[in-house]
Design a protein around this motif. Structure first.
Motif, PDB file in Angstrom:
ATOM      1  N   ILE A   1     -18.726 -18.534  85.166  1.00  0.00           N
ATOM      2  CA  ILE A   1     -18.706 -19.259  83.899  1.00  0.00           C
ATOM      3  C   ILE A   1     -20.103 -19.730  83.530  1.00  0.00           C
ATOM      4  CG2 ILE A   1     -18.047 -21.493  82.897  1.00  0.00           C
ATOM      5  CD1 ILE A   1     -15.897 -19.495  82.497  1.00  0.00           C
ATOM      6  N   TYR A   2     -20.841 -20.259  84.506  1.00  0.00           N
ATOM      7  CA  TYR A   2     -22.165 -20.821  84.242  1.00  0.00           C
ATOM      8  C   TYR A   2     -23.127 -19.765  83.707  1.00  0.00           C
ATOM      9  CZ  TYR A   2     -26.405 -23.594  84.967  1.00  0.00           C
ATOM     10  OH  TYR A   2     -27.590 -24.286  84.773  1.00  0.00           O
ATOM     11  N   VAL A   3     -22.998 -18.530  84.194  1.00  0.00           N
ATOM     12  CA  VAL A   3     -23.915 -17.468  83.779  1.00  0.00           C
ATOM     13  C   VAL A   3     -23.308 -16.616  82.666  1.00  0.00           C
ATOM     14  CG1 VAL A   3     -25.182 -15.412  84.522  1.00  0.00           C
ATOM     15  CG2 VAL A   3     -25.035 -17.406  86.032  1.00  0.00           C
ATOM     16  N   PHE A   4     -22.173 -15.973  82.932  1.00  0.00           N
ATOM     17  CA  PHE A   4     -21.608 -15.010  81.989  1.00  0.00           C
ATOM     18  C   PHE A   4     -20.827 -15.695  80.862  1.00  0.00           C
ATOM     19  CE2 PHE A   4     -21.876 -12.844  86.124  1.00  0.00           C
ATOM     20  CZ  PHE A   4     -22.746 -11.822  85.787  1.00  0.00           C
ATOM     21  N   GLY A   5     -19.979 -16.660  81.233  1.00  0.00           N
ATOM     22  CA  GLY A   5     -19.183 -17.350  80.221  1.00  0.00           C
ATOM     23  C   GLY A   5     -20.049 -18.125  79.241  1.00  0.00           C
ATOM     24  N   TYR A   6     -21.092 -18.759  79.745  1.00  0.00           N
ATOM     25  CA  TYR A   6     -21.995 -19.524  78.888  1.00  0.00           C
ATOM     26  C   TYR A   6     -22.722 -18.620  77.904  1.00  0.00           C
ATOM     27  CZ  TYR A   6     -26.115 -22.384  77.695  1.00  0.00           C
ATOM     28  OH  TYR A   6     -27.110 -23.046  77.035  1.00  0.00           O
ATOM     29  N   ALA A   7     -23.206 -17.478  78.383  1.00  0.00           N
ATOM     30  CA  ALA A   7     -23.903 -16.542  77.494  1.00  0.00           C
ATOM     31  C   ALA A   7     -22.964 -16.035  76.398  1.00  0.00           C
ATOM     32  CB  ALA A   7     -24.460 -15.374  78.299  1.00  0.00           C
ATOM     33  N   PHE A   8     -21.738 -15.697  76.774  1.00  0.00           N
ATOM     34  CA  PHE A   8     -20.761 -15.260  75.774  1.00  0.00           C
ATOM     35  C   PHE A   8     -20.456 -16.363  74.777  1.00  0.00           C
ATOM     36  CE2 PHE A   8     -16.172 -15.524  74.761  1.00  0.00           C
ATOM     37  CZ  PHE A   8     -16.111 -14.491  73.832  1.00  0.00           C
ATOM     38  N   LEU A   9     -20.310 -17.581  75.268  1.00  0.00           N
ATOM     39  CA  LEU A   9     -19.979 -18.721  74.408  1.00  0.00           C
ATOM     40  C   LEU A   9     -21.050 -18.947  73.358  1.00  0.00           C
ATOM     41  CD1 LEU A   9     -17.735 -20.922  74.220  1.00  0.00           C
ATOM     42  CD2 LEU A   9     -19.197 -22.378  75.638  1.00  0.00           C
ATOM     43  N   LEU A  10     -22.314 -18.711  73.699  1.00  0.00           N
ATOM     44  CA  LEU A  10     -23.394 -18.904  72.744  1.00  0.00           C
ATOM     45  C   LEU A  10     -23.537 -17.741  71.770  1.00  0.00           C
ATOM     46  CD1 LEU A  10     -24.120 -21.321  74.516  1.00  0.00           C
ATOM     47  CD2 LEU A  10     -26.522 -20.582  74.430  1.00  0.00           C
ATOM     48  N   VAL A  11     -23.230 -16.525  72.220  1.00  0.00           N
ATOM     49  CA  VAL A  11     -23.472 -15.340  71.392  1.00  0.00           C
ATOM     50  C   VAL A  11     -22.317 -15.072  70.430  1.00  0.00           C
ATOM     51  CG1 VAL A  11     -23.738 -12.828  71.448  1.00  0.00           C
ATOM     52  CG2 VAL A  11     -25.010 -14.263  73.055  1.00  0.00           C
ATOM     53  N   PHE A  12     -21.085 -15.214  70.889  1.00  0.00           N
ATOM     54  CA  PHE A  12     -19.938 -14.816  70.069  1.00  0.00           C
ATOM     55  C   PHE A  12     -19.865 -15.520  68.720  1.00  0.00           C
ATOM     56  CE2 PHE A  12     -15.475 -15.395  68.771  1.00  0.00           C
ATOM     57  CZ  PHE A  12     -15.184 -14.070  68.474  1.00  0.00           C
ATOM     58  N   PRO A  13     -20.172 -16.835  68.607  1.00  0.00           N
ATOM     59  CA  PRO A  13     -20.100 -17.462  67.278  1.00  0.00           C
ATOM     60  C   PRO A  13     -20.980 -16.798  66.231  1.00  0.00           C
ATOM     61  CG  PRO A  13     -20.176 -19.144  68.981  1.00  0.00           C
ATOM     62  CD  PRO A  13     -20.430 -17.835  69.657  1.00  0.00           C
ATOM     63  N   PHE A  14     -22.115 -16.224  66.629  1.00  0.00           N
ATOM     64  CA  PHE A  14     -22.944 -15.505  65.659  1.00  0.00           C
ATOM     65  C   PHE A  14     -22.162 -14.340  65.061  1.00  0.00           C
ATOM     66  CE2 PHE A  14     -26.365 -17.625  68.017  1.00  0.00           C
ATOM     67  CZ  PHE A  14     -27.174 -18.037  66.986  1.00  0.00           C
TER      68      PHE A  14
ATOM     69  N   ILE B   1      -9.830 -21.174  73.141  1.00  0.00           N
ATOM     70  CA  ILE B   1     -10.688 -20.400  74.047  1.00  0.00           C
ATOM     71  C   ILE B   1     -12.052 -21.066  74.179  1.00  0.00           C
ATOM     72  CG2 ILE B   1     -11.866 -18.185  74.356  1.00  0.00           C
ATOM     73  CD1 ILE B   1      -9.503 -16.860  72.937  1.00  0.00           C
ATOM     74  N   ALA B   2     -12.627 -21.462  73.046  1.00  0.00           N
ATOM     75  CA  ALA B   2     -13.942 -22.105  73.069  1.00  0.00           C
ATOM     76  C   ALA B   2     -13.894 -23.425  73.826  1.00  0.00           C
ATOM     77  CB  ALA B   2     -14.437 -22.327  71.640  1.00  0.00           C
ATOM     78  N   TRP B   3     -12.830 -24.186  73.615  1.00  0.00           N
ATOM     79  CA  TRP B   3     -12.717 -25.474  74.313  1.00  0.00           C
ATOM     80  C   TRP B   3     -12.550 -25.271  75.817  1.00  0.00           C
ATOM     81  CZ3 TRP B   3     -12.147 -30.796  72.709  1.00  0.00           C
ATOM     82  CH2 TRP B   3     -12.558 -31.001  71.387  1.00  0.00           C
ATOM     83  N   TRP B   4     -11.765 -24.267  76.200  1.00  0.00           N
ATOM     84  CA  TRP B   4     -11.591 -23.993  77.631  1.00  0.00           C
ATOM     85  C   TRP B   4     -12.917 -23.578  78.265  1.00  0.00           C
ATOM     86  CZ3 TRP B   4      -8.152 -24.646  81.443  1.00  0.00           C
ATOM     87  CH2 TRP B   4      -8.363 -23.937  82.629  1.00  0.00           C
ATOM     88  N   LEU B   5     -13.619 -22.659  77.625  1.00  0.00           N
ATOM     89  CA  LEU B   5     -14.890 -22.189  78.165  1.00  0.00           C
ATOM     90  C   LEU B   5     -15.926 -23.313  78.187  1.00  0.00           C
ATOM     91  CD1 LEU B   5     -15.215 -18.644  76.533  1.00  0.00           C
ATOM     92  CD2 LEU B   5     -14.815 -19.174  78.951  1.00  0.00           C
ATOM     93  N   ALA B   6     -15.999 -24.081  77.106  1.00  0.00           N
ATOM     94  CA  ALA B   6     -16.966 -25.177  77.052  1.00  0.00           C
ATOM     95  C   ALA B   6     -16.679 -26.211  78.138  1.00  0.00           C
ATOM     96  CB  ALA B   6     -16.945 -25.833  75.676  1.00  0.00           C
ATOM     97  N   GLY B   7     -15.404 -26.562  78.301  1.00  0.00           N
ATOM     98  CA  GLY B   7     -15.038 -27.506  79.354  1.00  0.00           C
ATOM     99  C   GLY B   7     -15.383 -26.974  80.734  1.00  0.00           C
ATOM    100  N   SER B   8     -15.164 -25.685  80.938  1.00  0.00           N
ATOM    101  CA  SER B   8     -15.488 -25.073  82.228  1.00  0.00           C
ATOM    102  C   SER B   8     -16.990 -25.085  82.478  1.00  0.00           C
ATOM    103  CB  SER B   8     -14.959 -23.636  82.271  1.00  0.00           C
ATOM    104  OG  SER B   8     -13.545 -23.607  82.187  1.00  0.00           O
ATOM    105  N   VAL B   9     -17.774 -24.823  81.436  1.00  0.00           N
ATOM    106  CA  VAL B   9     -19.234 -24.864  81.586  1.00  0.00           C
ATOM    107  C   VAL B   9     -19.685 -26.266  81.949  1.00  0.00           C
ATOM    108  CG1 VAL B   9     -21.431 -24.662  80.370  1.00  0.00           C
ATOM    109  CG2 VAL B   9     -19.689 -22.901  80.070  1.00  0.00           C
ATOM    110  N   VAL B  10     -19.134 -27.257  81.273  1.00  0.00           N
ATOM    111  CA  VAL B  10     -19.511 -28.647  81.543  1.00  0.00           C
ATOM    112  C   VAL B  10     -19.224 -29.007  82.991  1.00  0.00           C
ATOM    113  CG1 VAL B  10     -18.943 -31.046  81.026  1.00  0.00           C
ATOM    114  CG2 VAL B  10     -19.252 -29.410  79.152  1.00  0.00           C
TER     115      VAL B  10
END
Length: 299
Positions: free
Chosen positions: A109-122, A221-230
């Motif tokens: 999550i810290y590496v792959f999930g975080y990168a996806f979380l930042l890129v997908f909204p674009f 999905i975004a909330w789950w990923l964001a919470g996991s990153v935190v």
């Protein structure tokens, strides 16, 4: 292949794959098809915001060593204050819940999930007929990075893995030592206050909530990923709880500022535009039928 190139290739592959799947499932084929038509006008409309983001990223990348030297000489040394404030919370969290499966999950999550979380909204917001949400996202990212860079220069603080090595393990690097080659390219060990992983992830989660009418499936999905990153930032021993709290506050402030800077009155006009639109449920294909700004509230 070098360790850095290997990790970068892996991140690029998985983020691309996740964006493709999420694009079809969340954005939808019709809106994805419209990106080709929207992208150039959106980028032209957002050229100042894009330029500002690129400048901040360039300053961060090129000027990081010089700013780090300034921080080491003049920076406020807050490590002791943070440790006194929260004690061994991170050590307790890691010691209580540490397991091979959780380490695998949070490292990924810290590496792959975080990168996806930042890129997908674009991708998602470029598919909308109006550029407003994309511009707001870019402004929010820029503010996060710019304010974070200033705070990293003003504050000199070390993370729990550096302060309590007997109690807190660098789980990210013990899980995959090659990850250190990647994080070392974009960060230094004193860049912990605030947590930009937290602030940018919470920023994406806030935008997901504000644009839930356009992409209802993206919000959970975004909330789950964001919470996991935190949680991952603390579980992996990288950040303090204090870093996370201030990172969350930074995110909410940046989202609020972005909404006030980019077309702050557009939400007020949106309900009337919808009522006048011929197809209210079309998801934005008609003028005034949703667009990029149908967020029902502001931060």
């Amino acid at each position: 292949m070098s360790p850095l190139l290997s990790i970068l290739t892996s991140v690029l592959f998985w983020v691309t794959a996740m964006c493709l799947v999420a694009g079809v499932a969340i954005v939808g084929p019709r809106r994805l098809y419209g990106i080709g038509e929207n992208l150039v006008p959106h980028l032209r409309e957002s050229r100042r915001e894009v330029a500002a983001l690129l400048v901040v990223l360039a300053v961060s990348g090129v000027g990081r060593p010089a700013l780090q030297s300034v921080s080491e000489v003049f920076g406020l040394r807050l490590t002791g204050a943070i440790l006194a404030l929260e004690g061994g919370f991170v050590a307790w969290l890691q010691g209580t819940f540490q397991s091979p499966r959780l380490t695998l999950y949070f490292s990924s999550i810290y590496v792959f999930g975080y990168a996806f979380l930042l890129v997908f909204p674009f991708l998602a917001y470029a598919a909308l007929p109006k550029p407003t949400t994309l511009k707001r996202l870019i402004v929010a990212y820029t503010l996060n990075y710019a304010i974070g860079l200033v705070l990293y220069t003003v504050v000199l603080a070390y993370g729990p893995r550096n302060v309590m090595p007997d109690l807190v393990t660098s789980l990210l690097y013990t899980f995959n030592p090659n990850f250190q080659t990647l994080t070392g390219e974009v960060n230094v060990e004193t860049n912990v206050f605030p947590s930009l992983h937290t602030s940018l992830s919470v920023t994406v989660a806030a935008f997901a909530a504000l644009t839930r009418e356009e992409y209802p499936a993206w919000t959970p999905i975004a909330w789950w990923l964001a919470g996991s990153v935190v949680v991952s930032t603390m579980y992996l021993g990288i950040h303090w709880l204090t870093d996370v709290v201030f990172g969350t506050a930074l995110a909410l402030g940046c989202v609020y500022a972005a909404y006030r800077y980019v077309d702050p009155t557009e939400e007020d006009a949106e309900p009337d535009e919808r009522e006048a639109g011929p197809d209210e449920g079309d998801g934005g294909s008609e003028p005034g039928g949703g667009g990029s700004d149908s967020a029902s509230s502001t931060v």
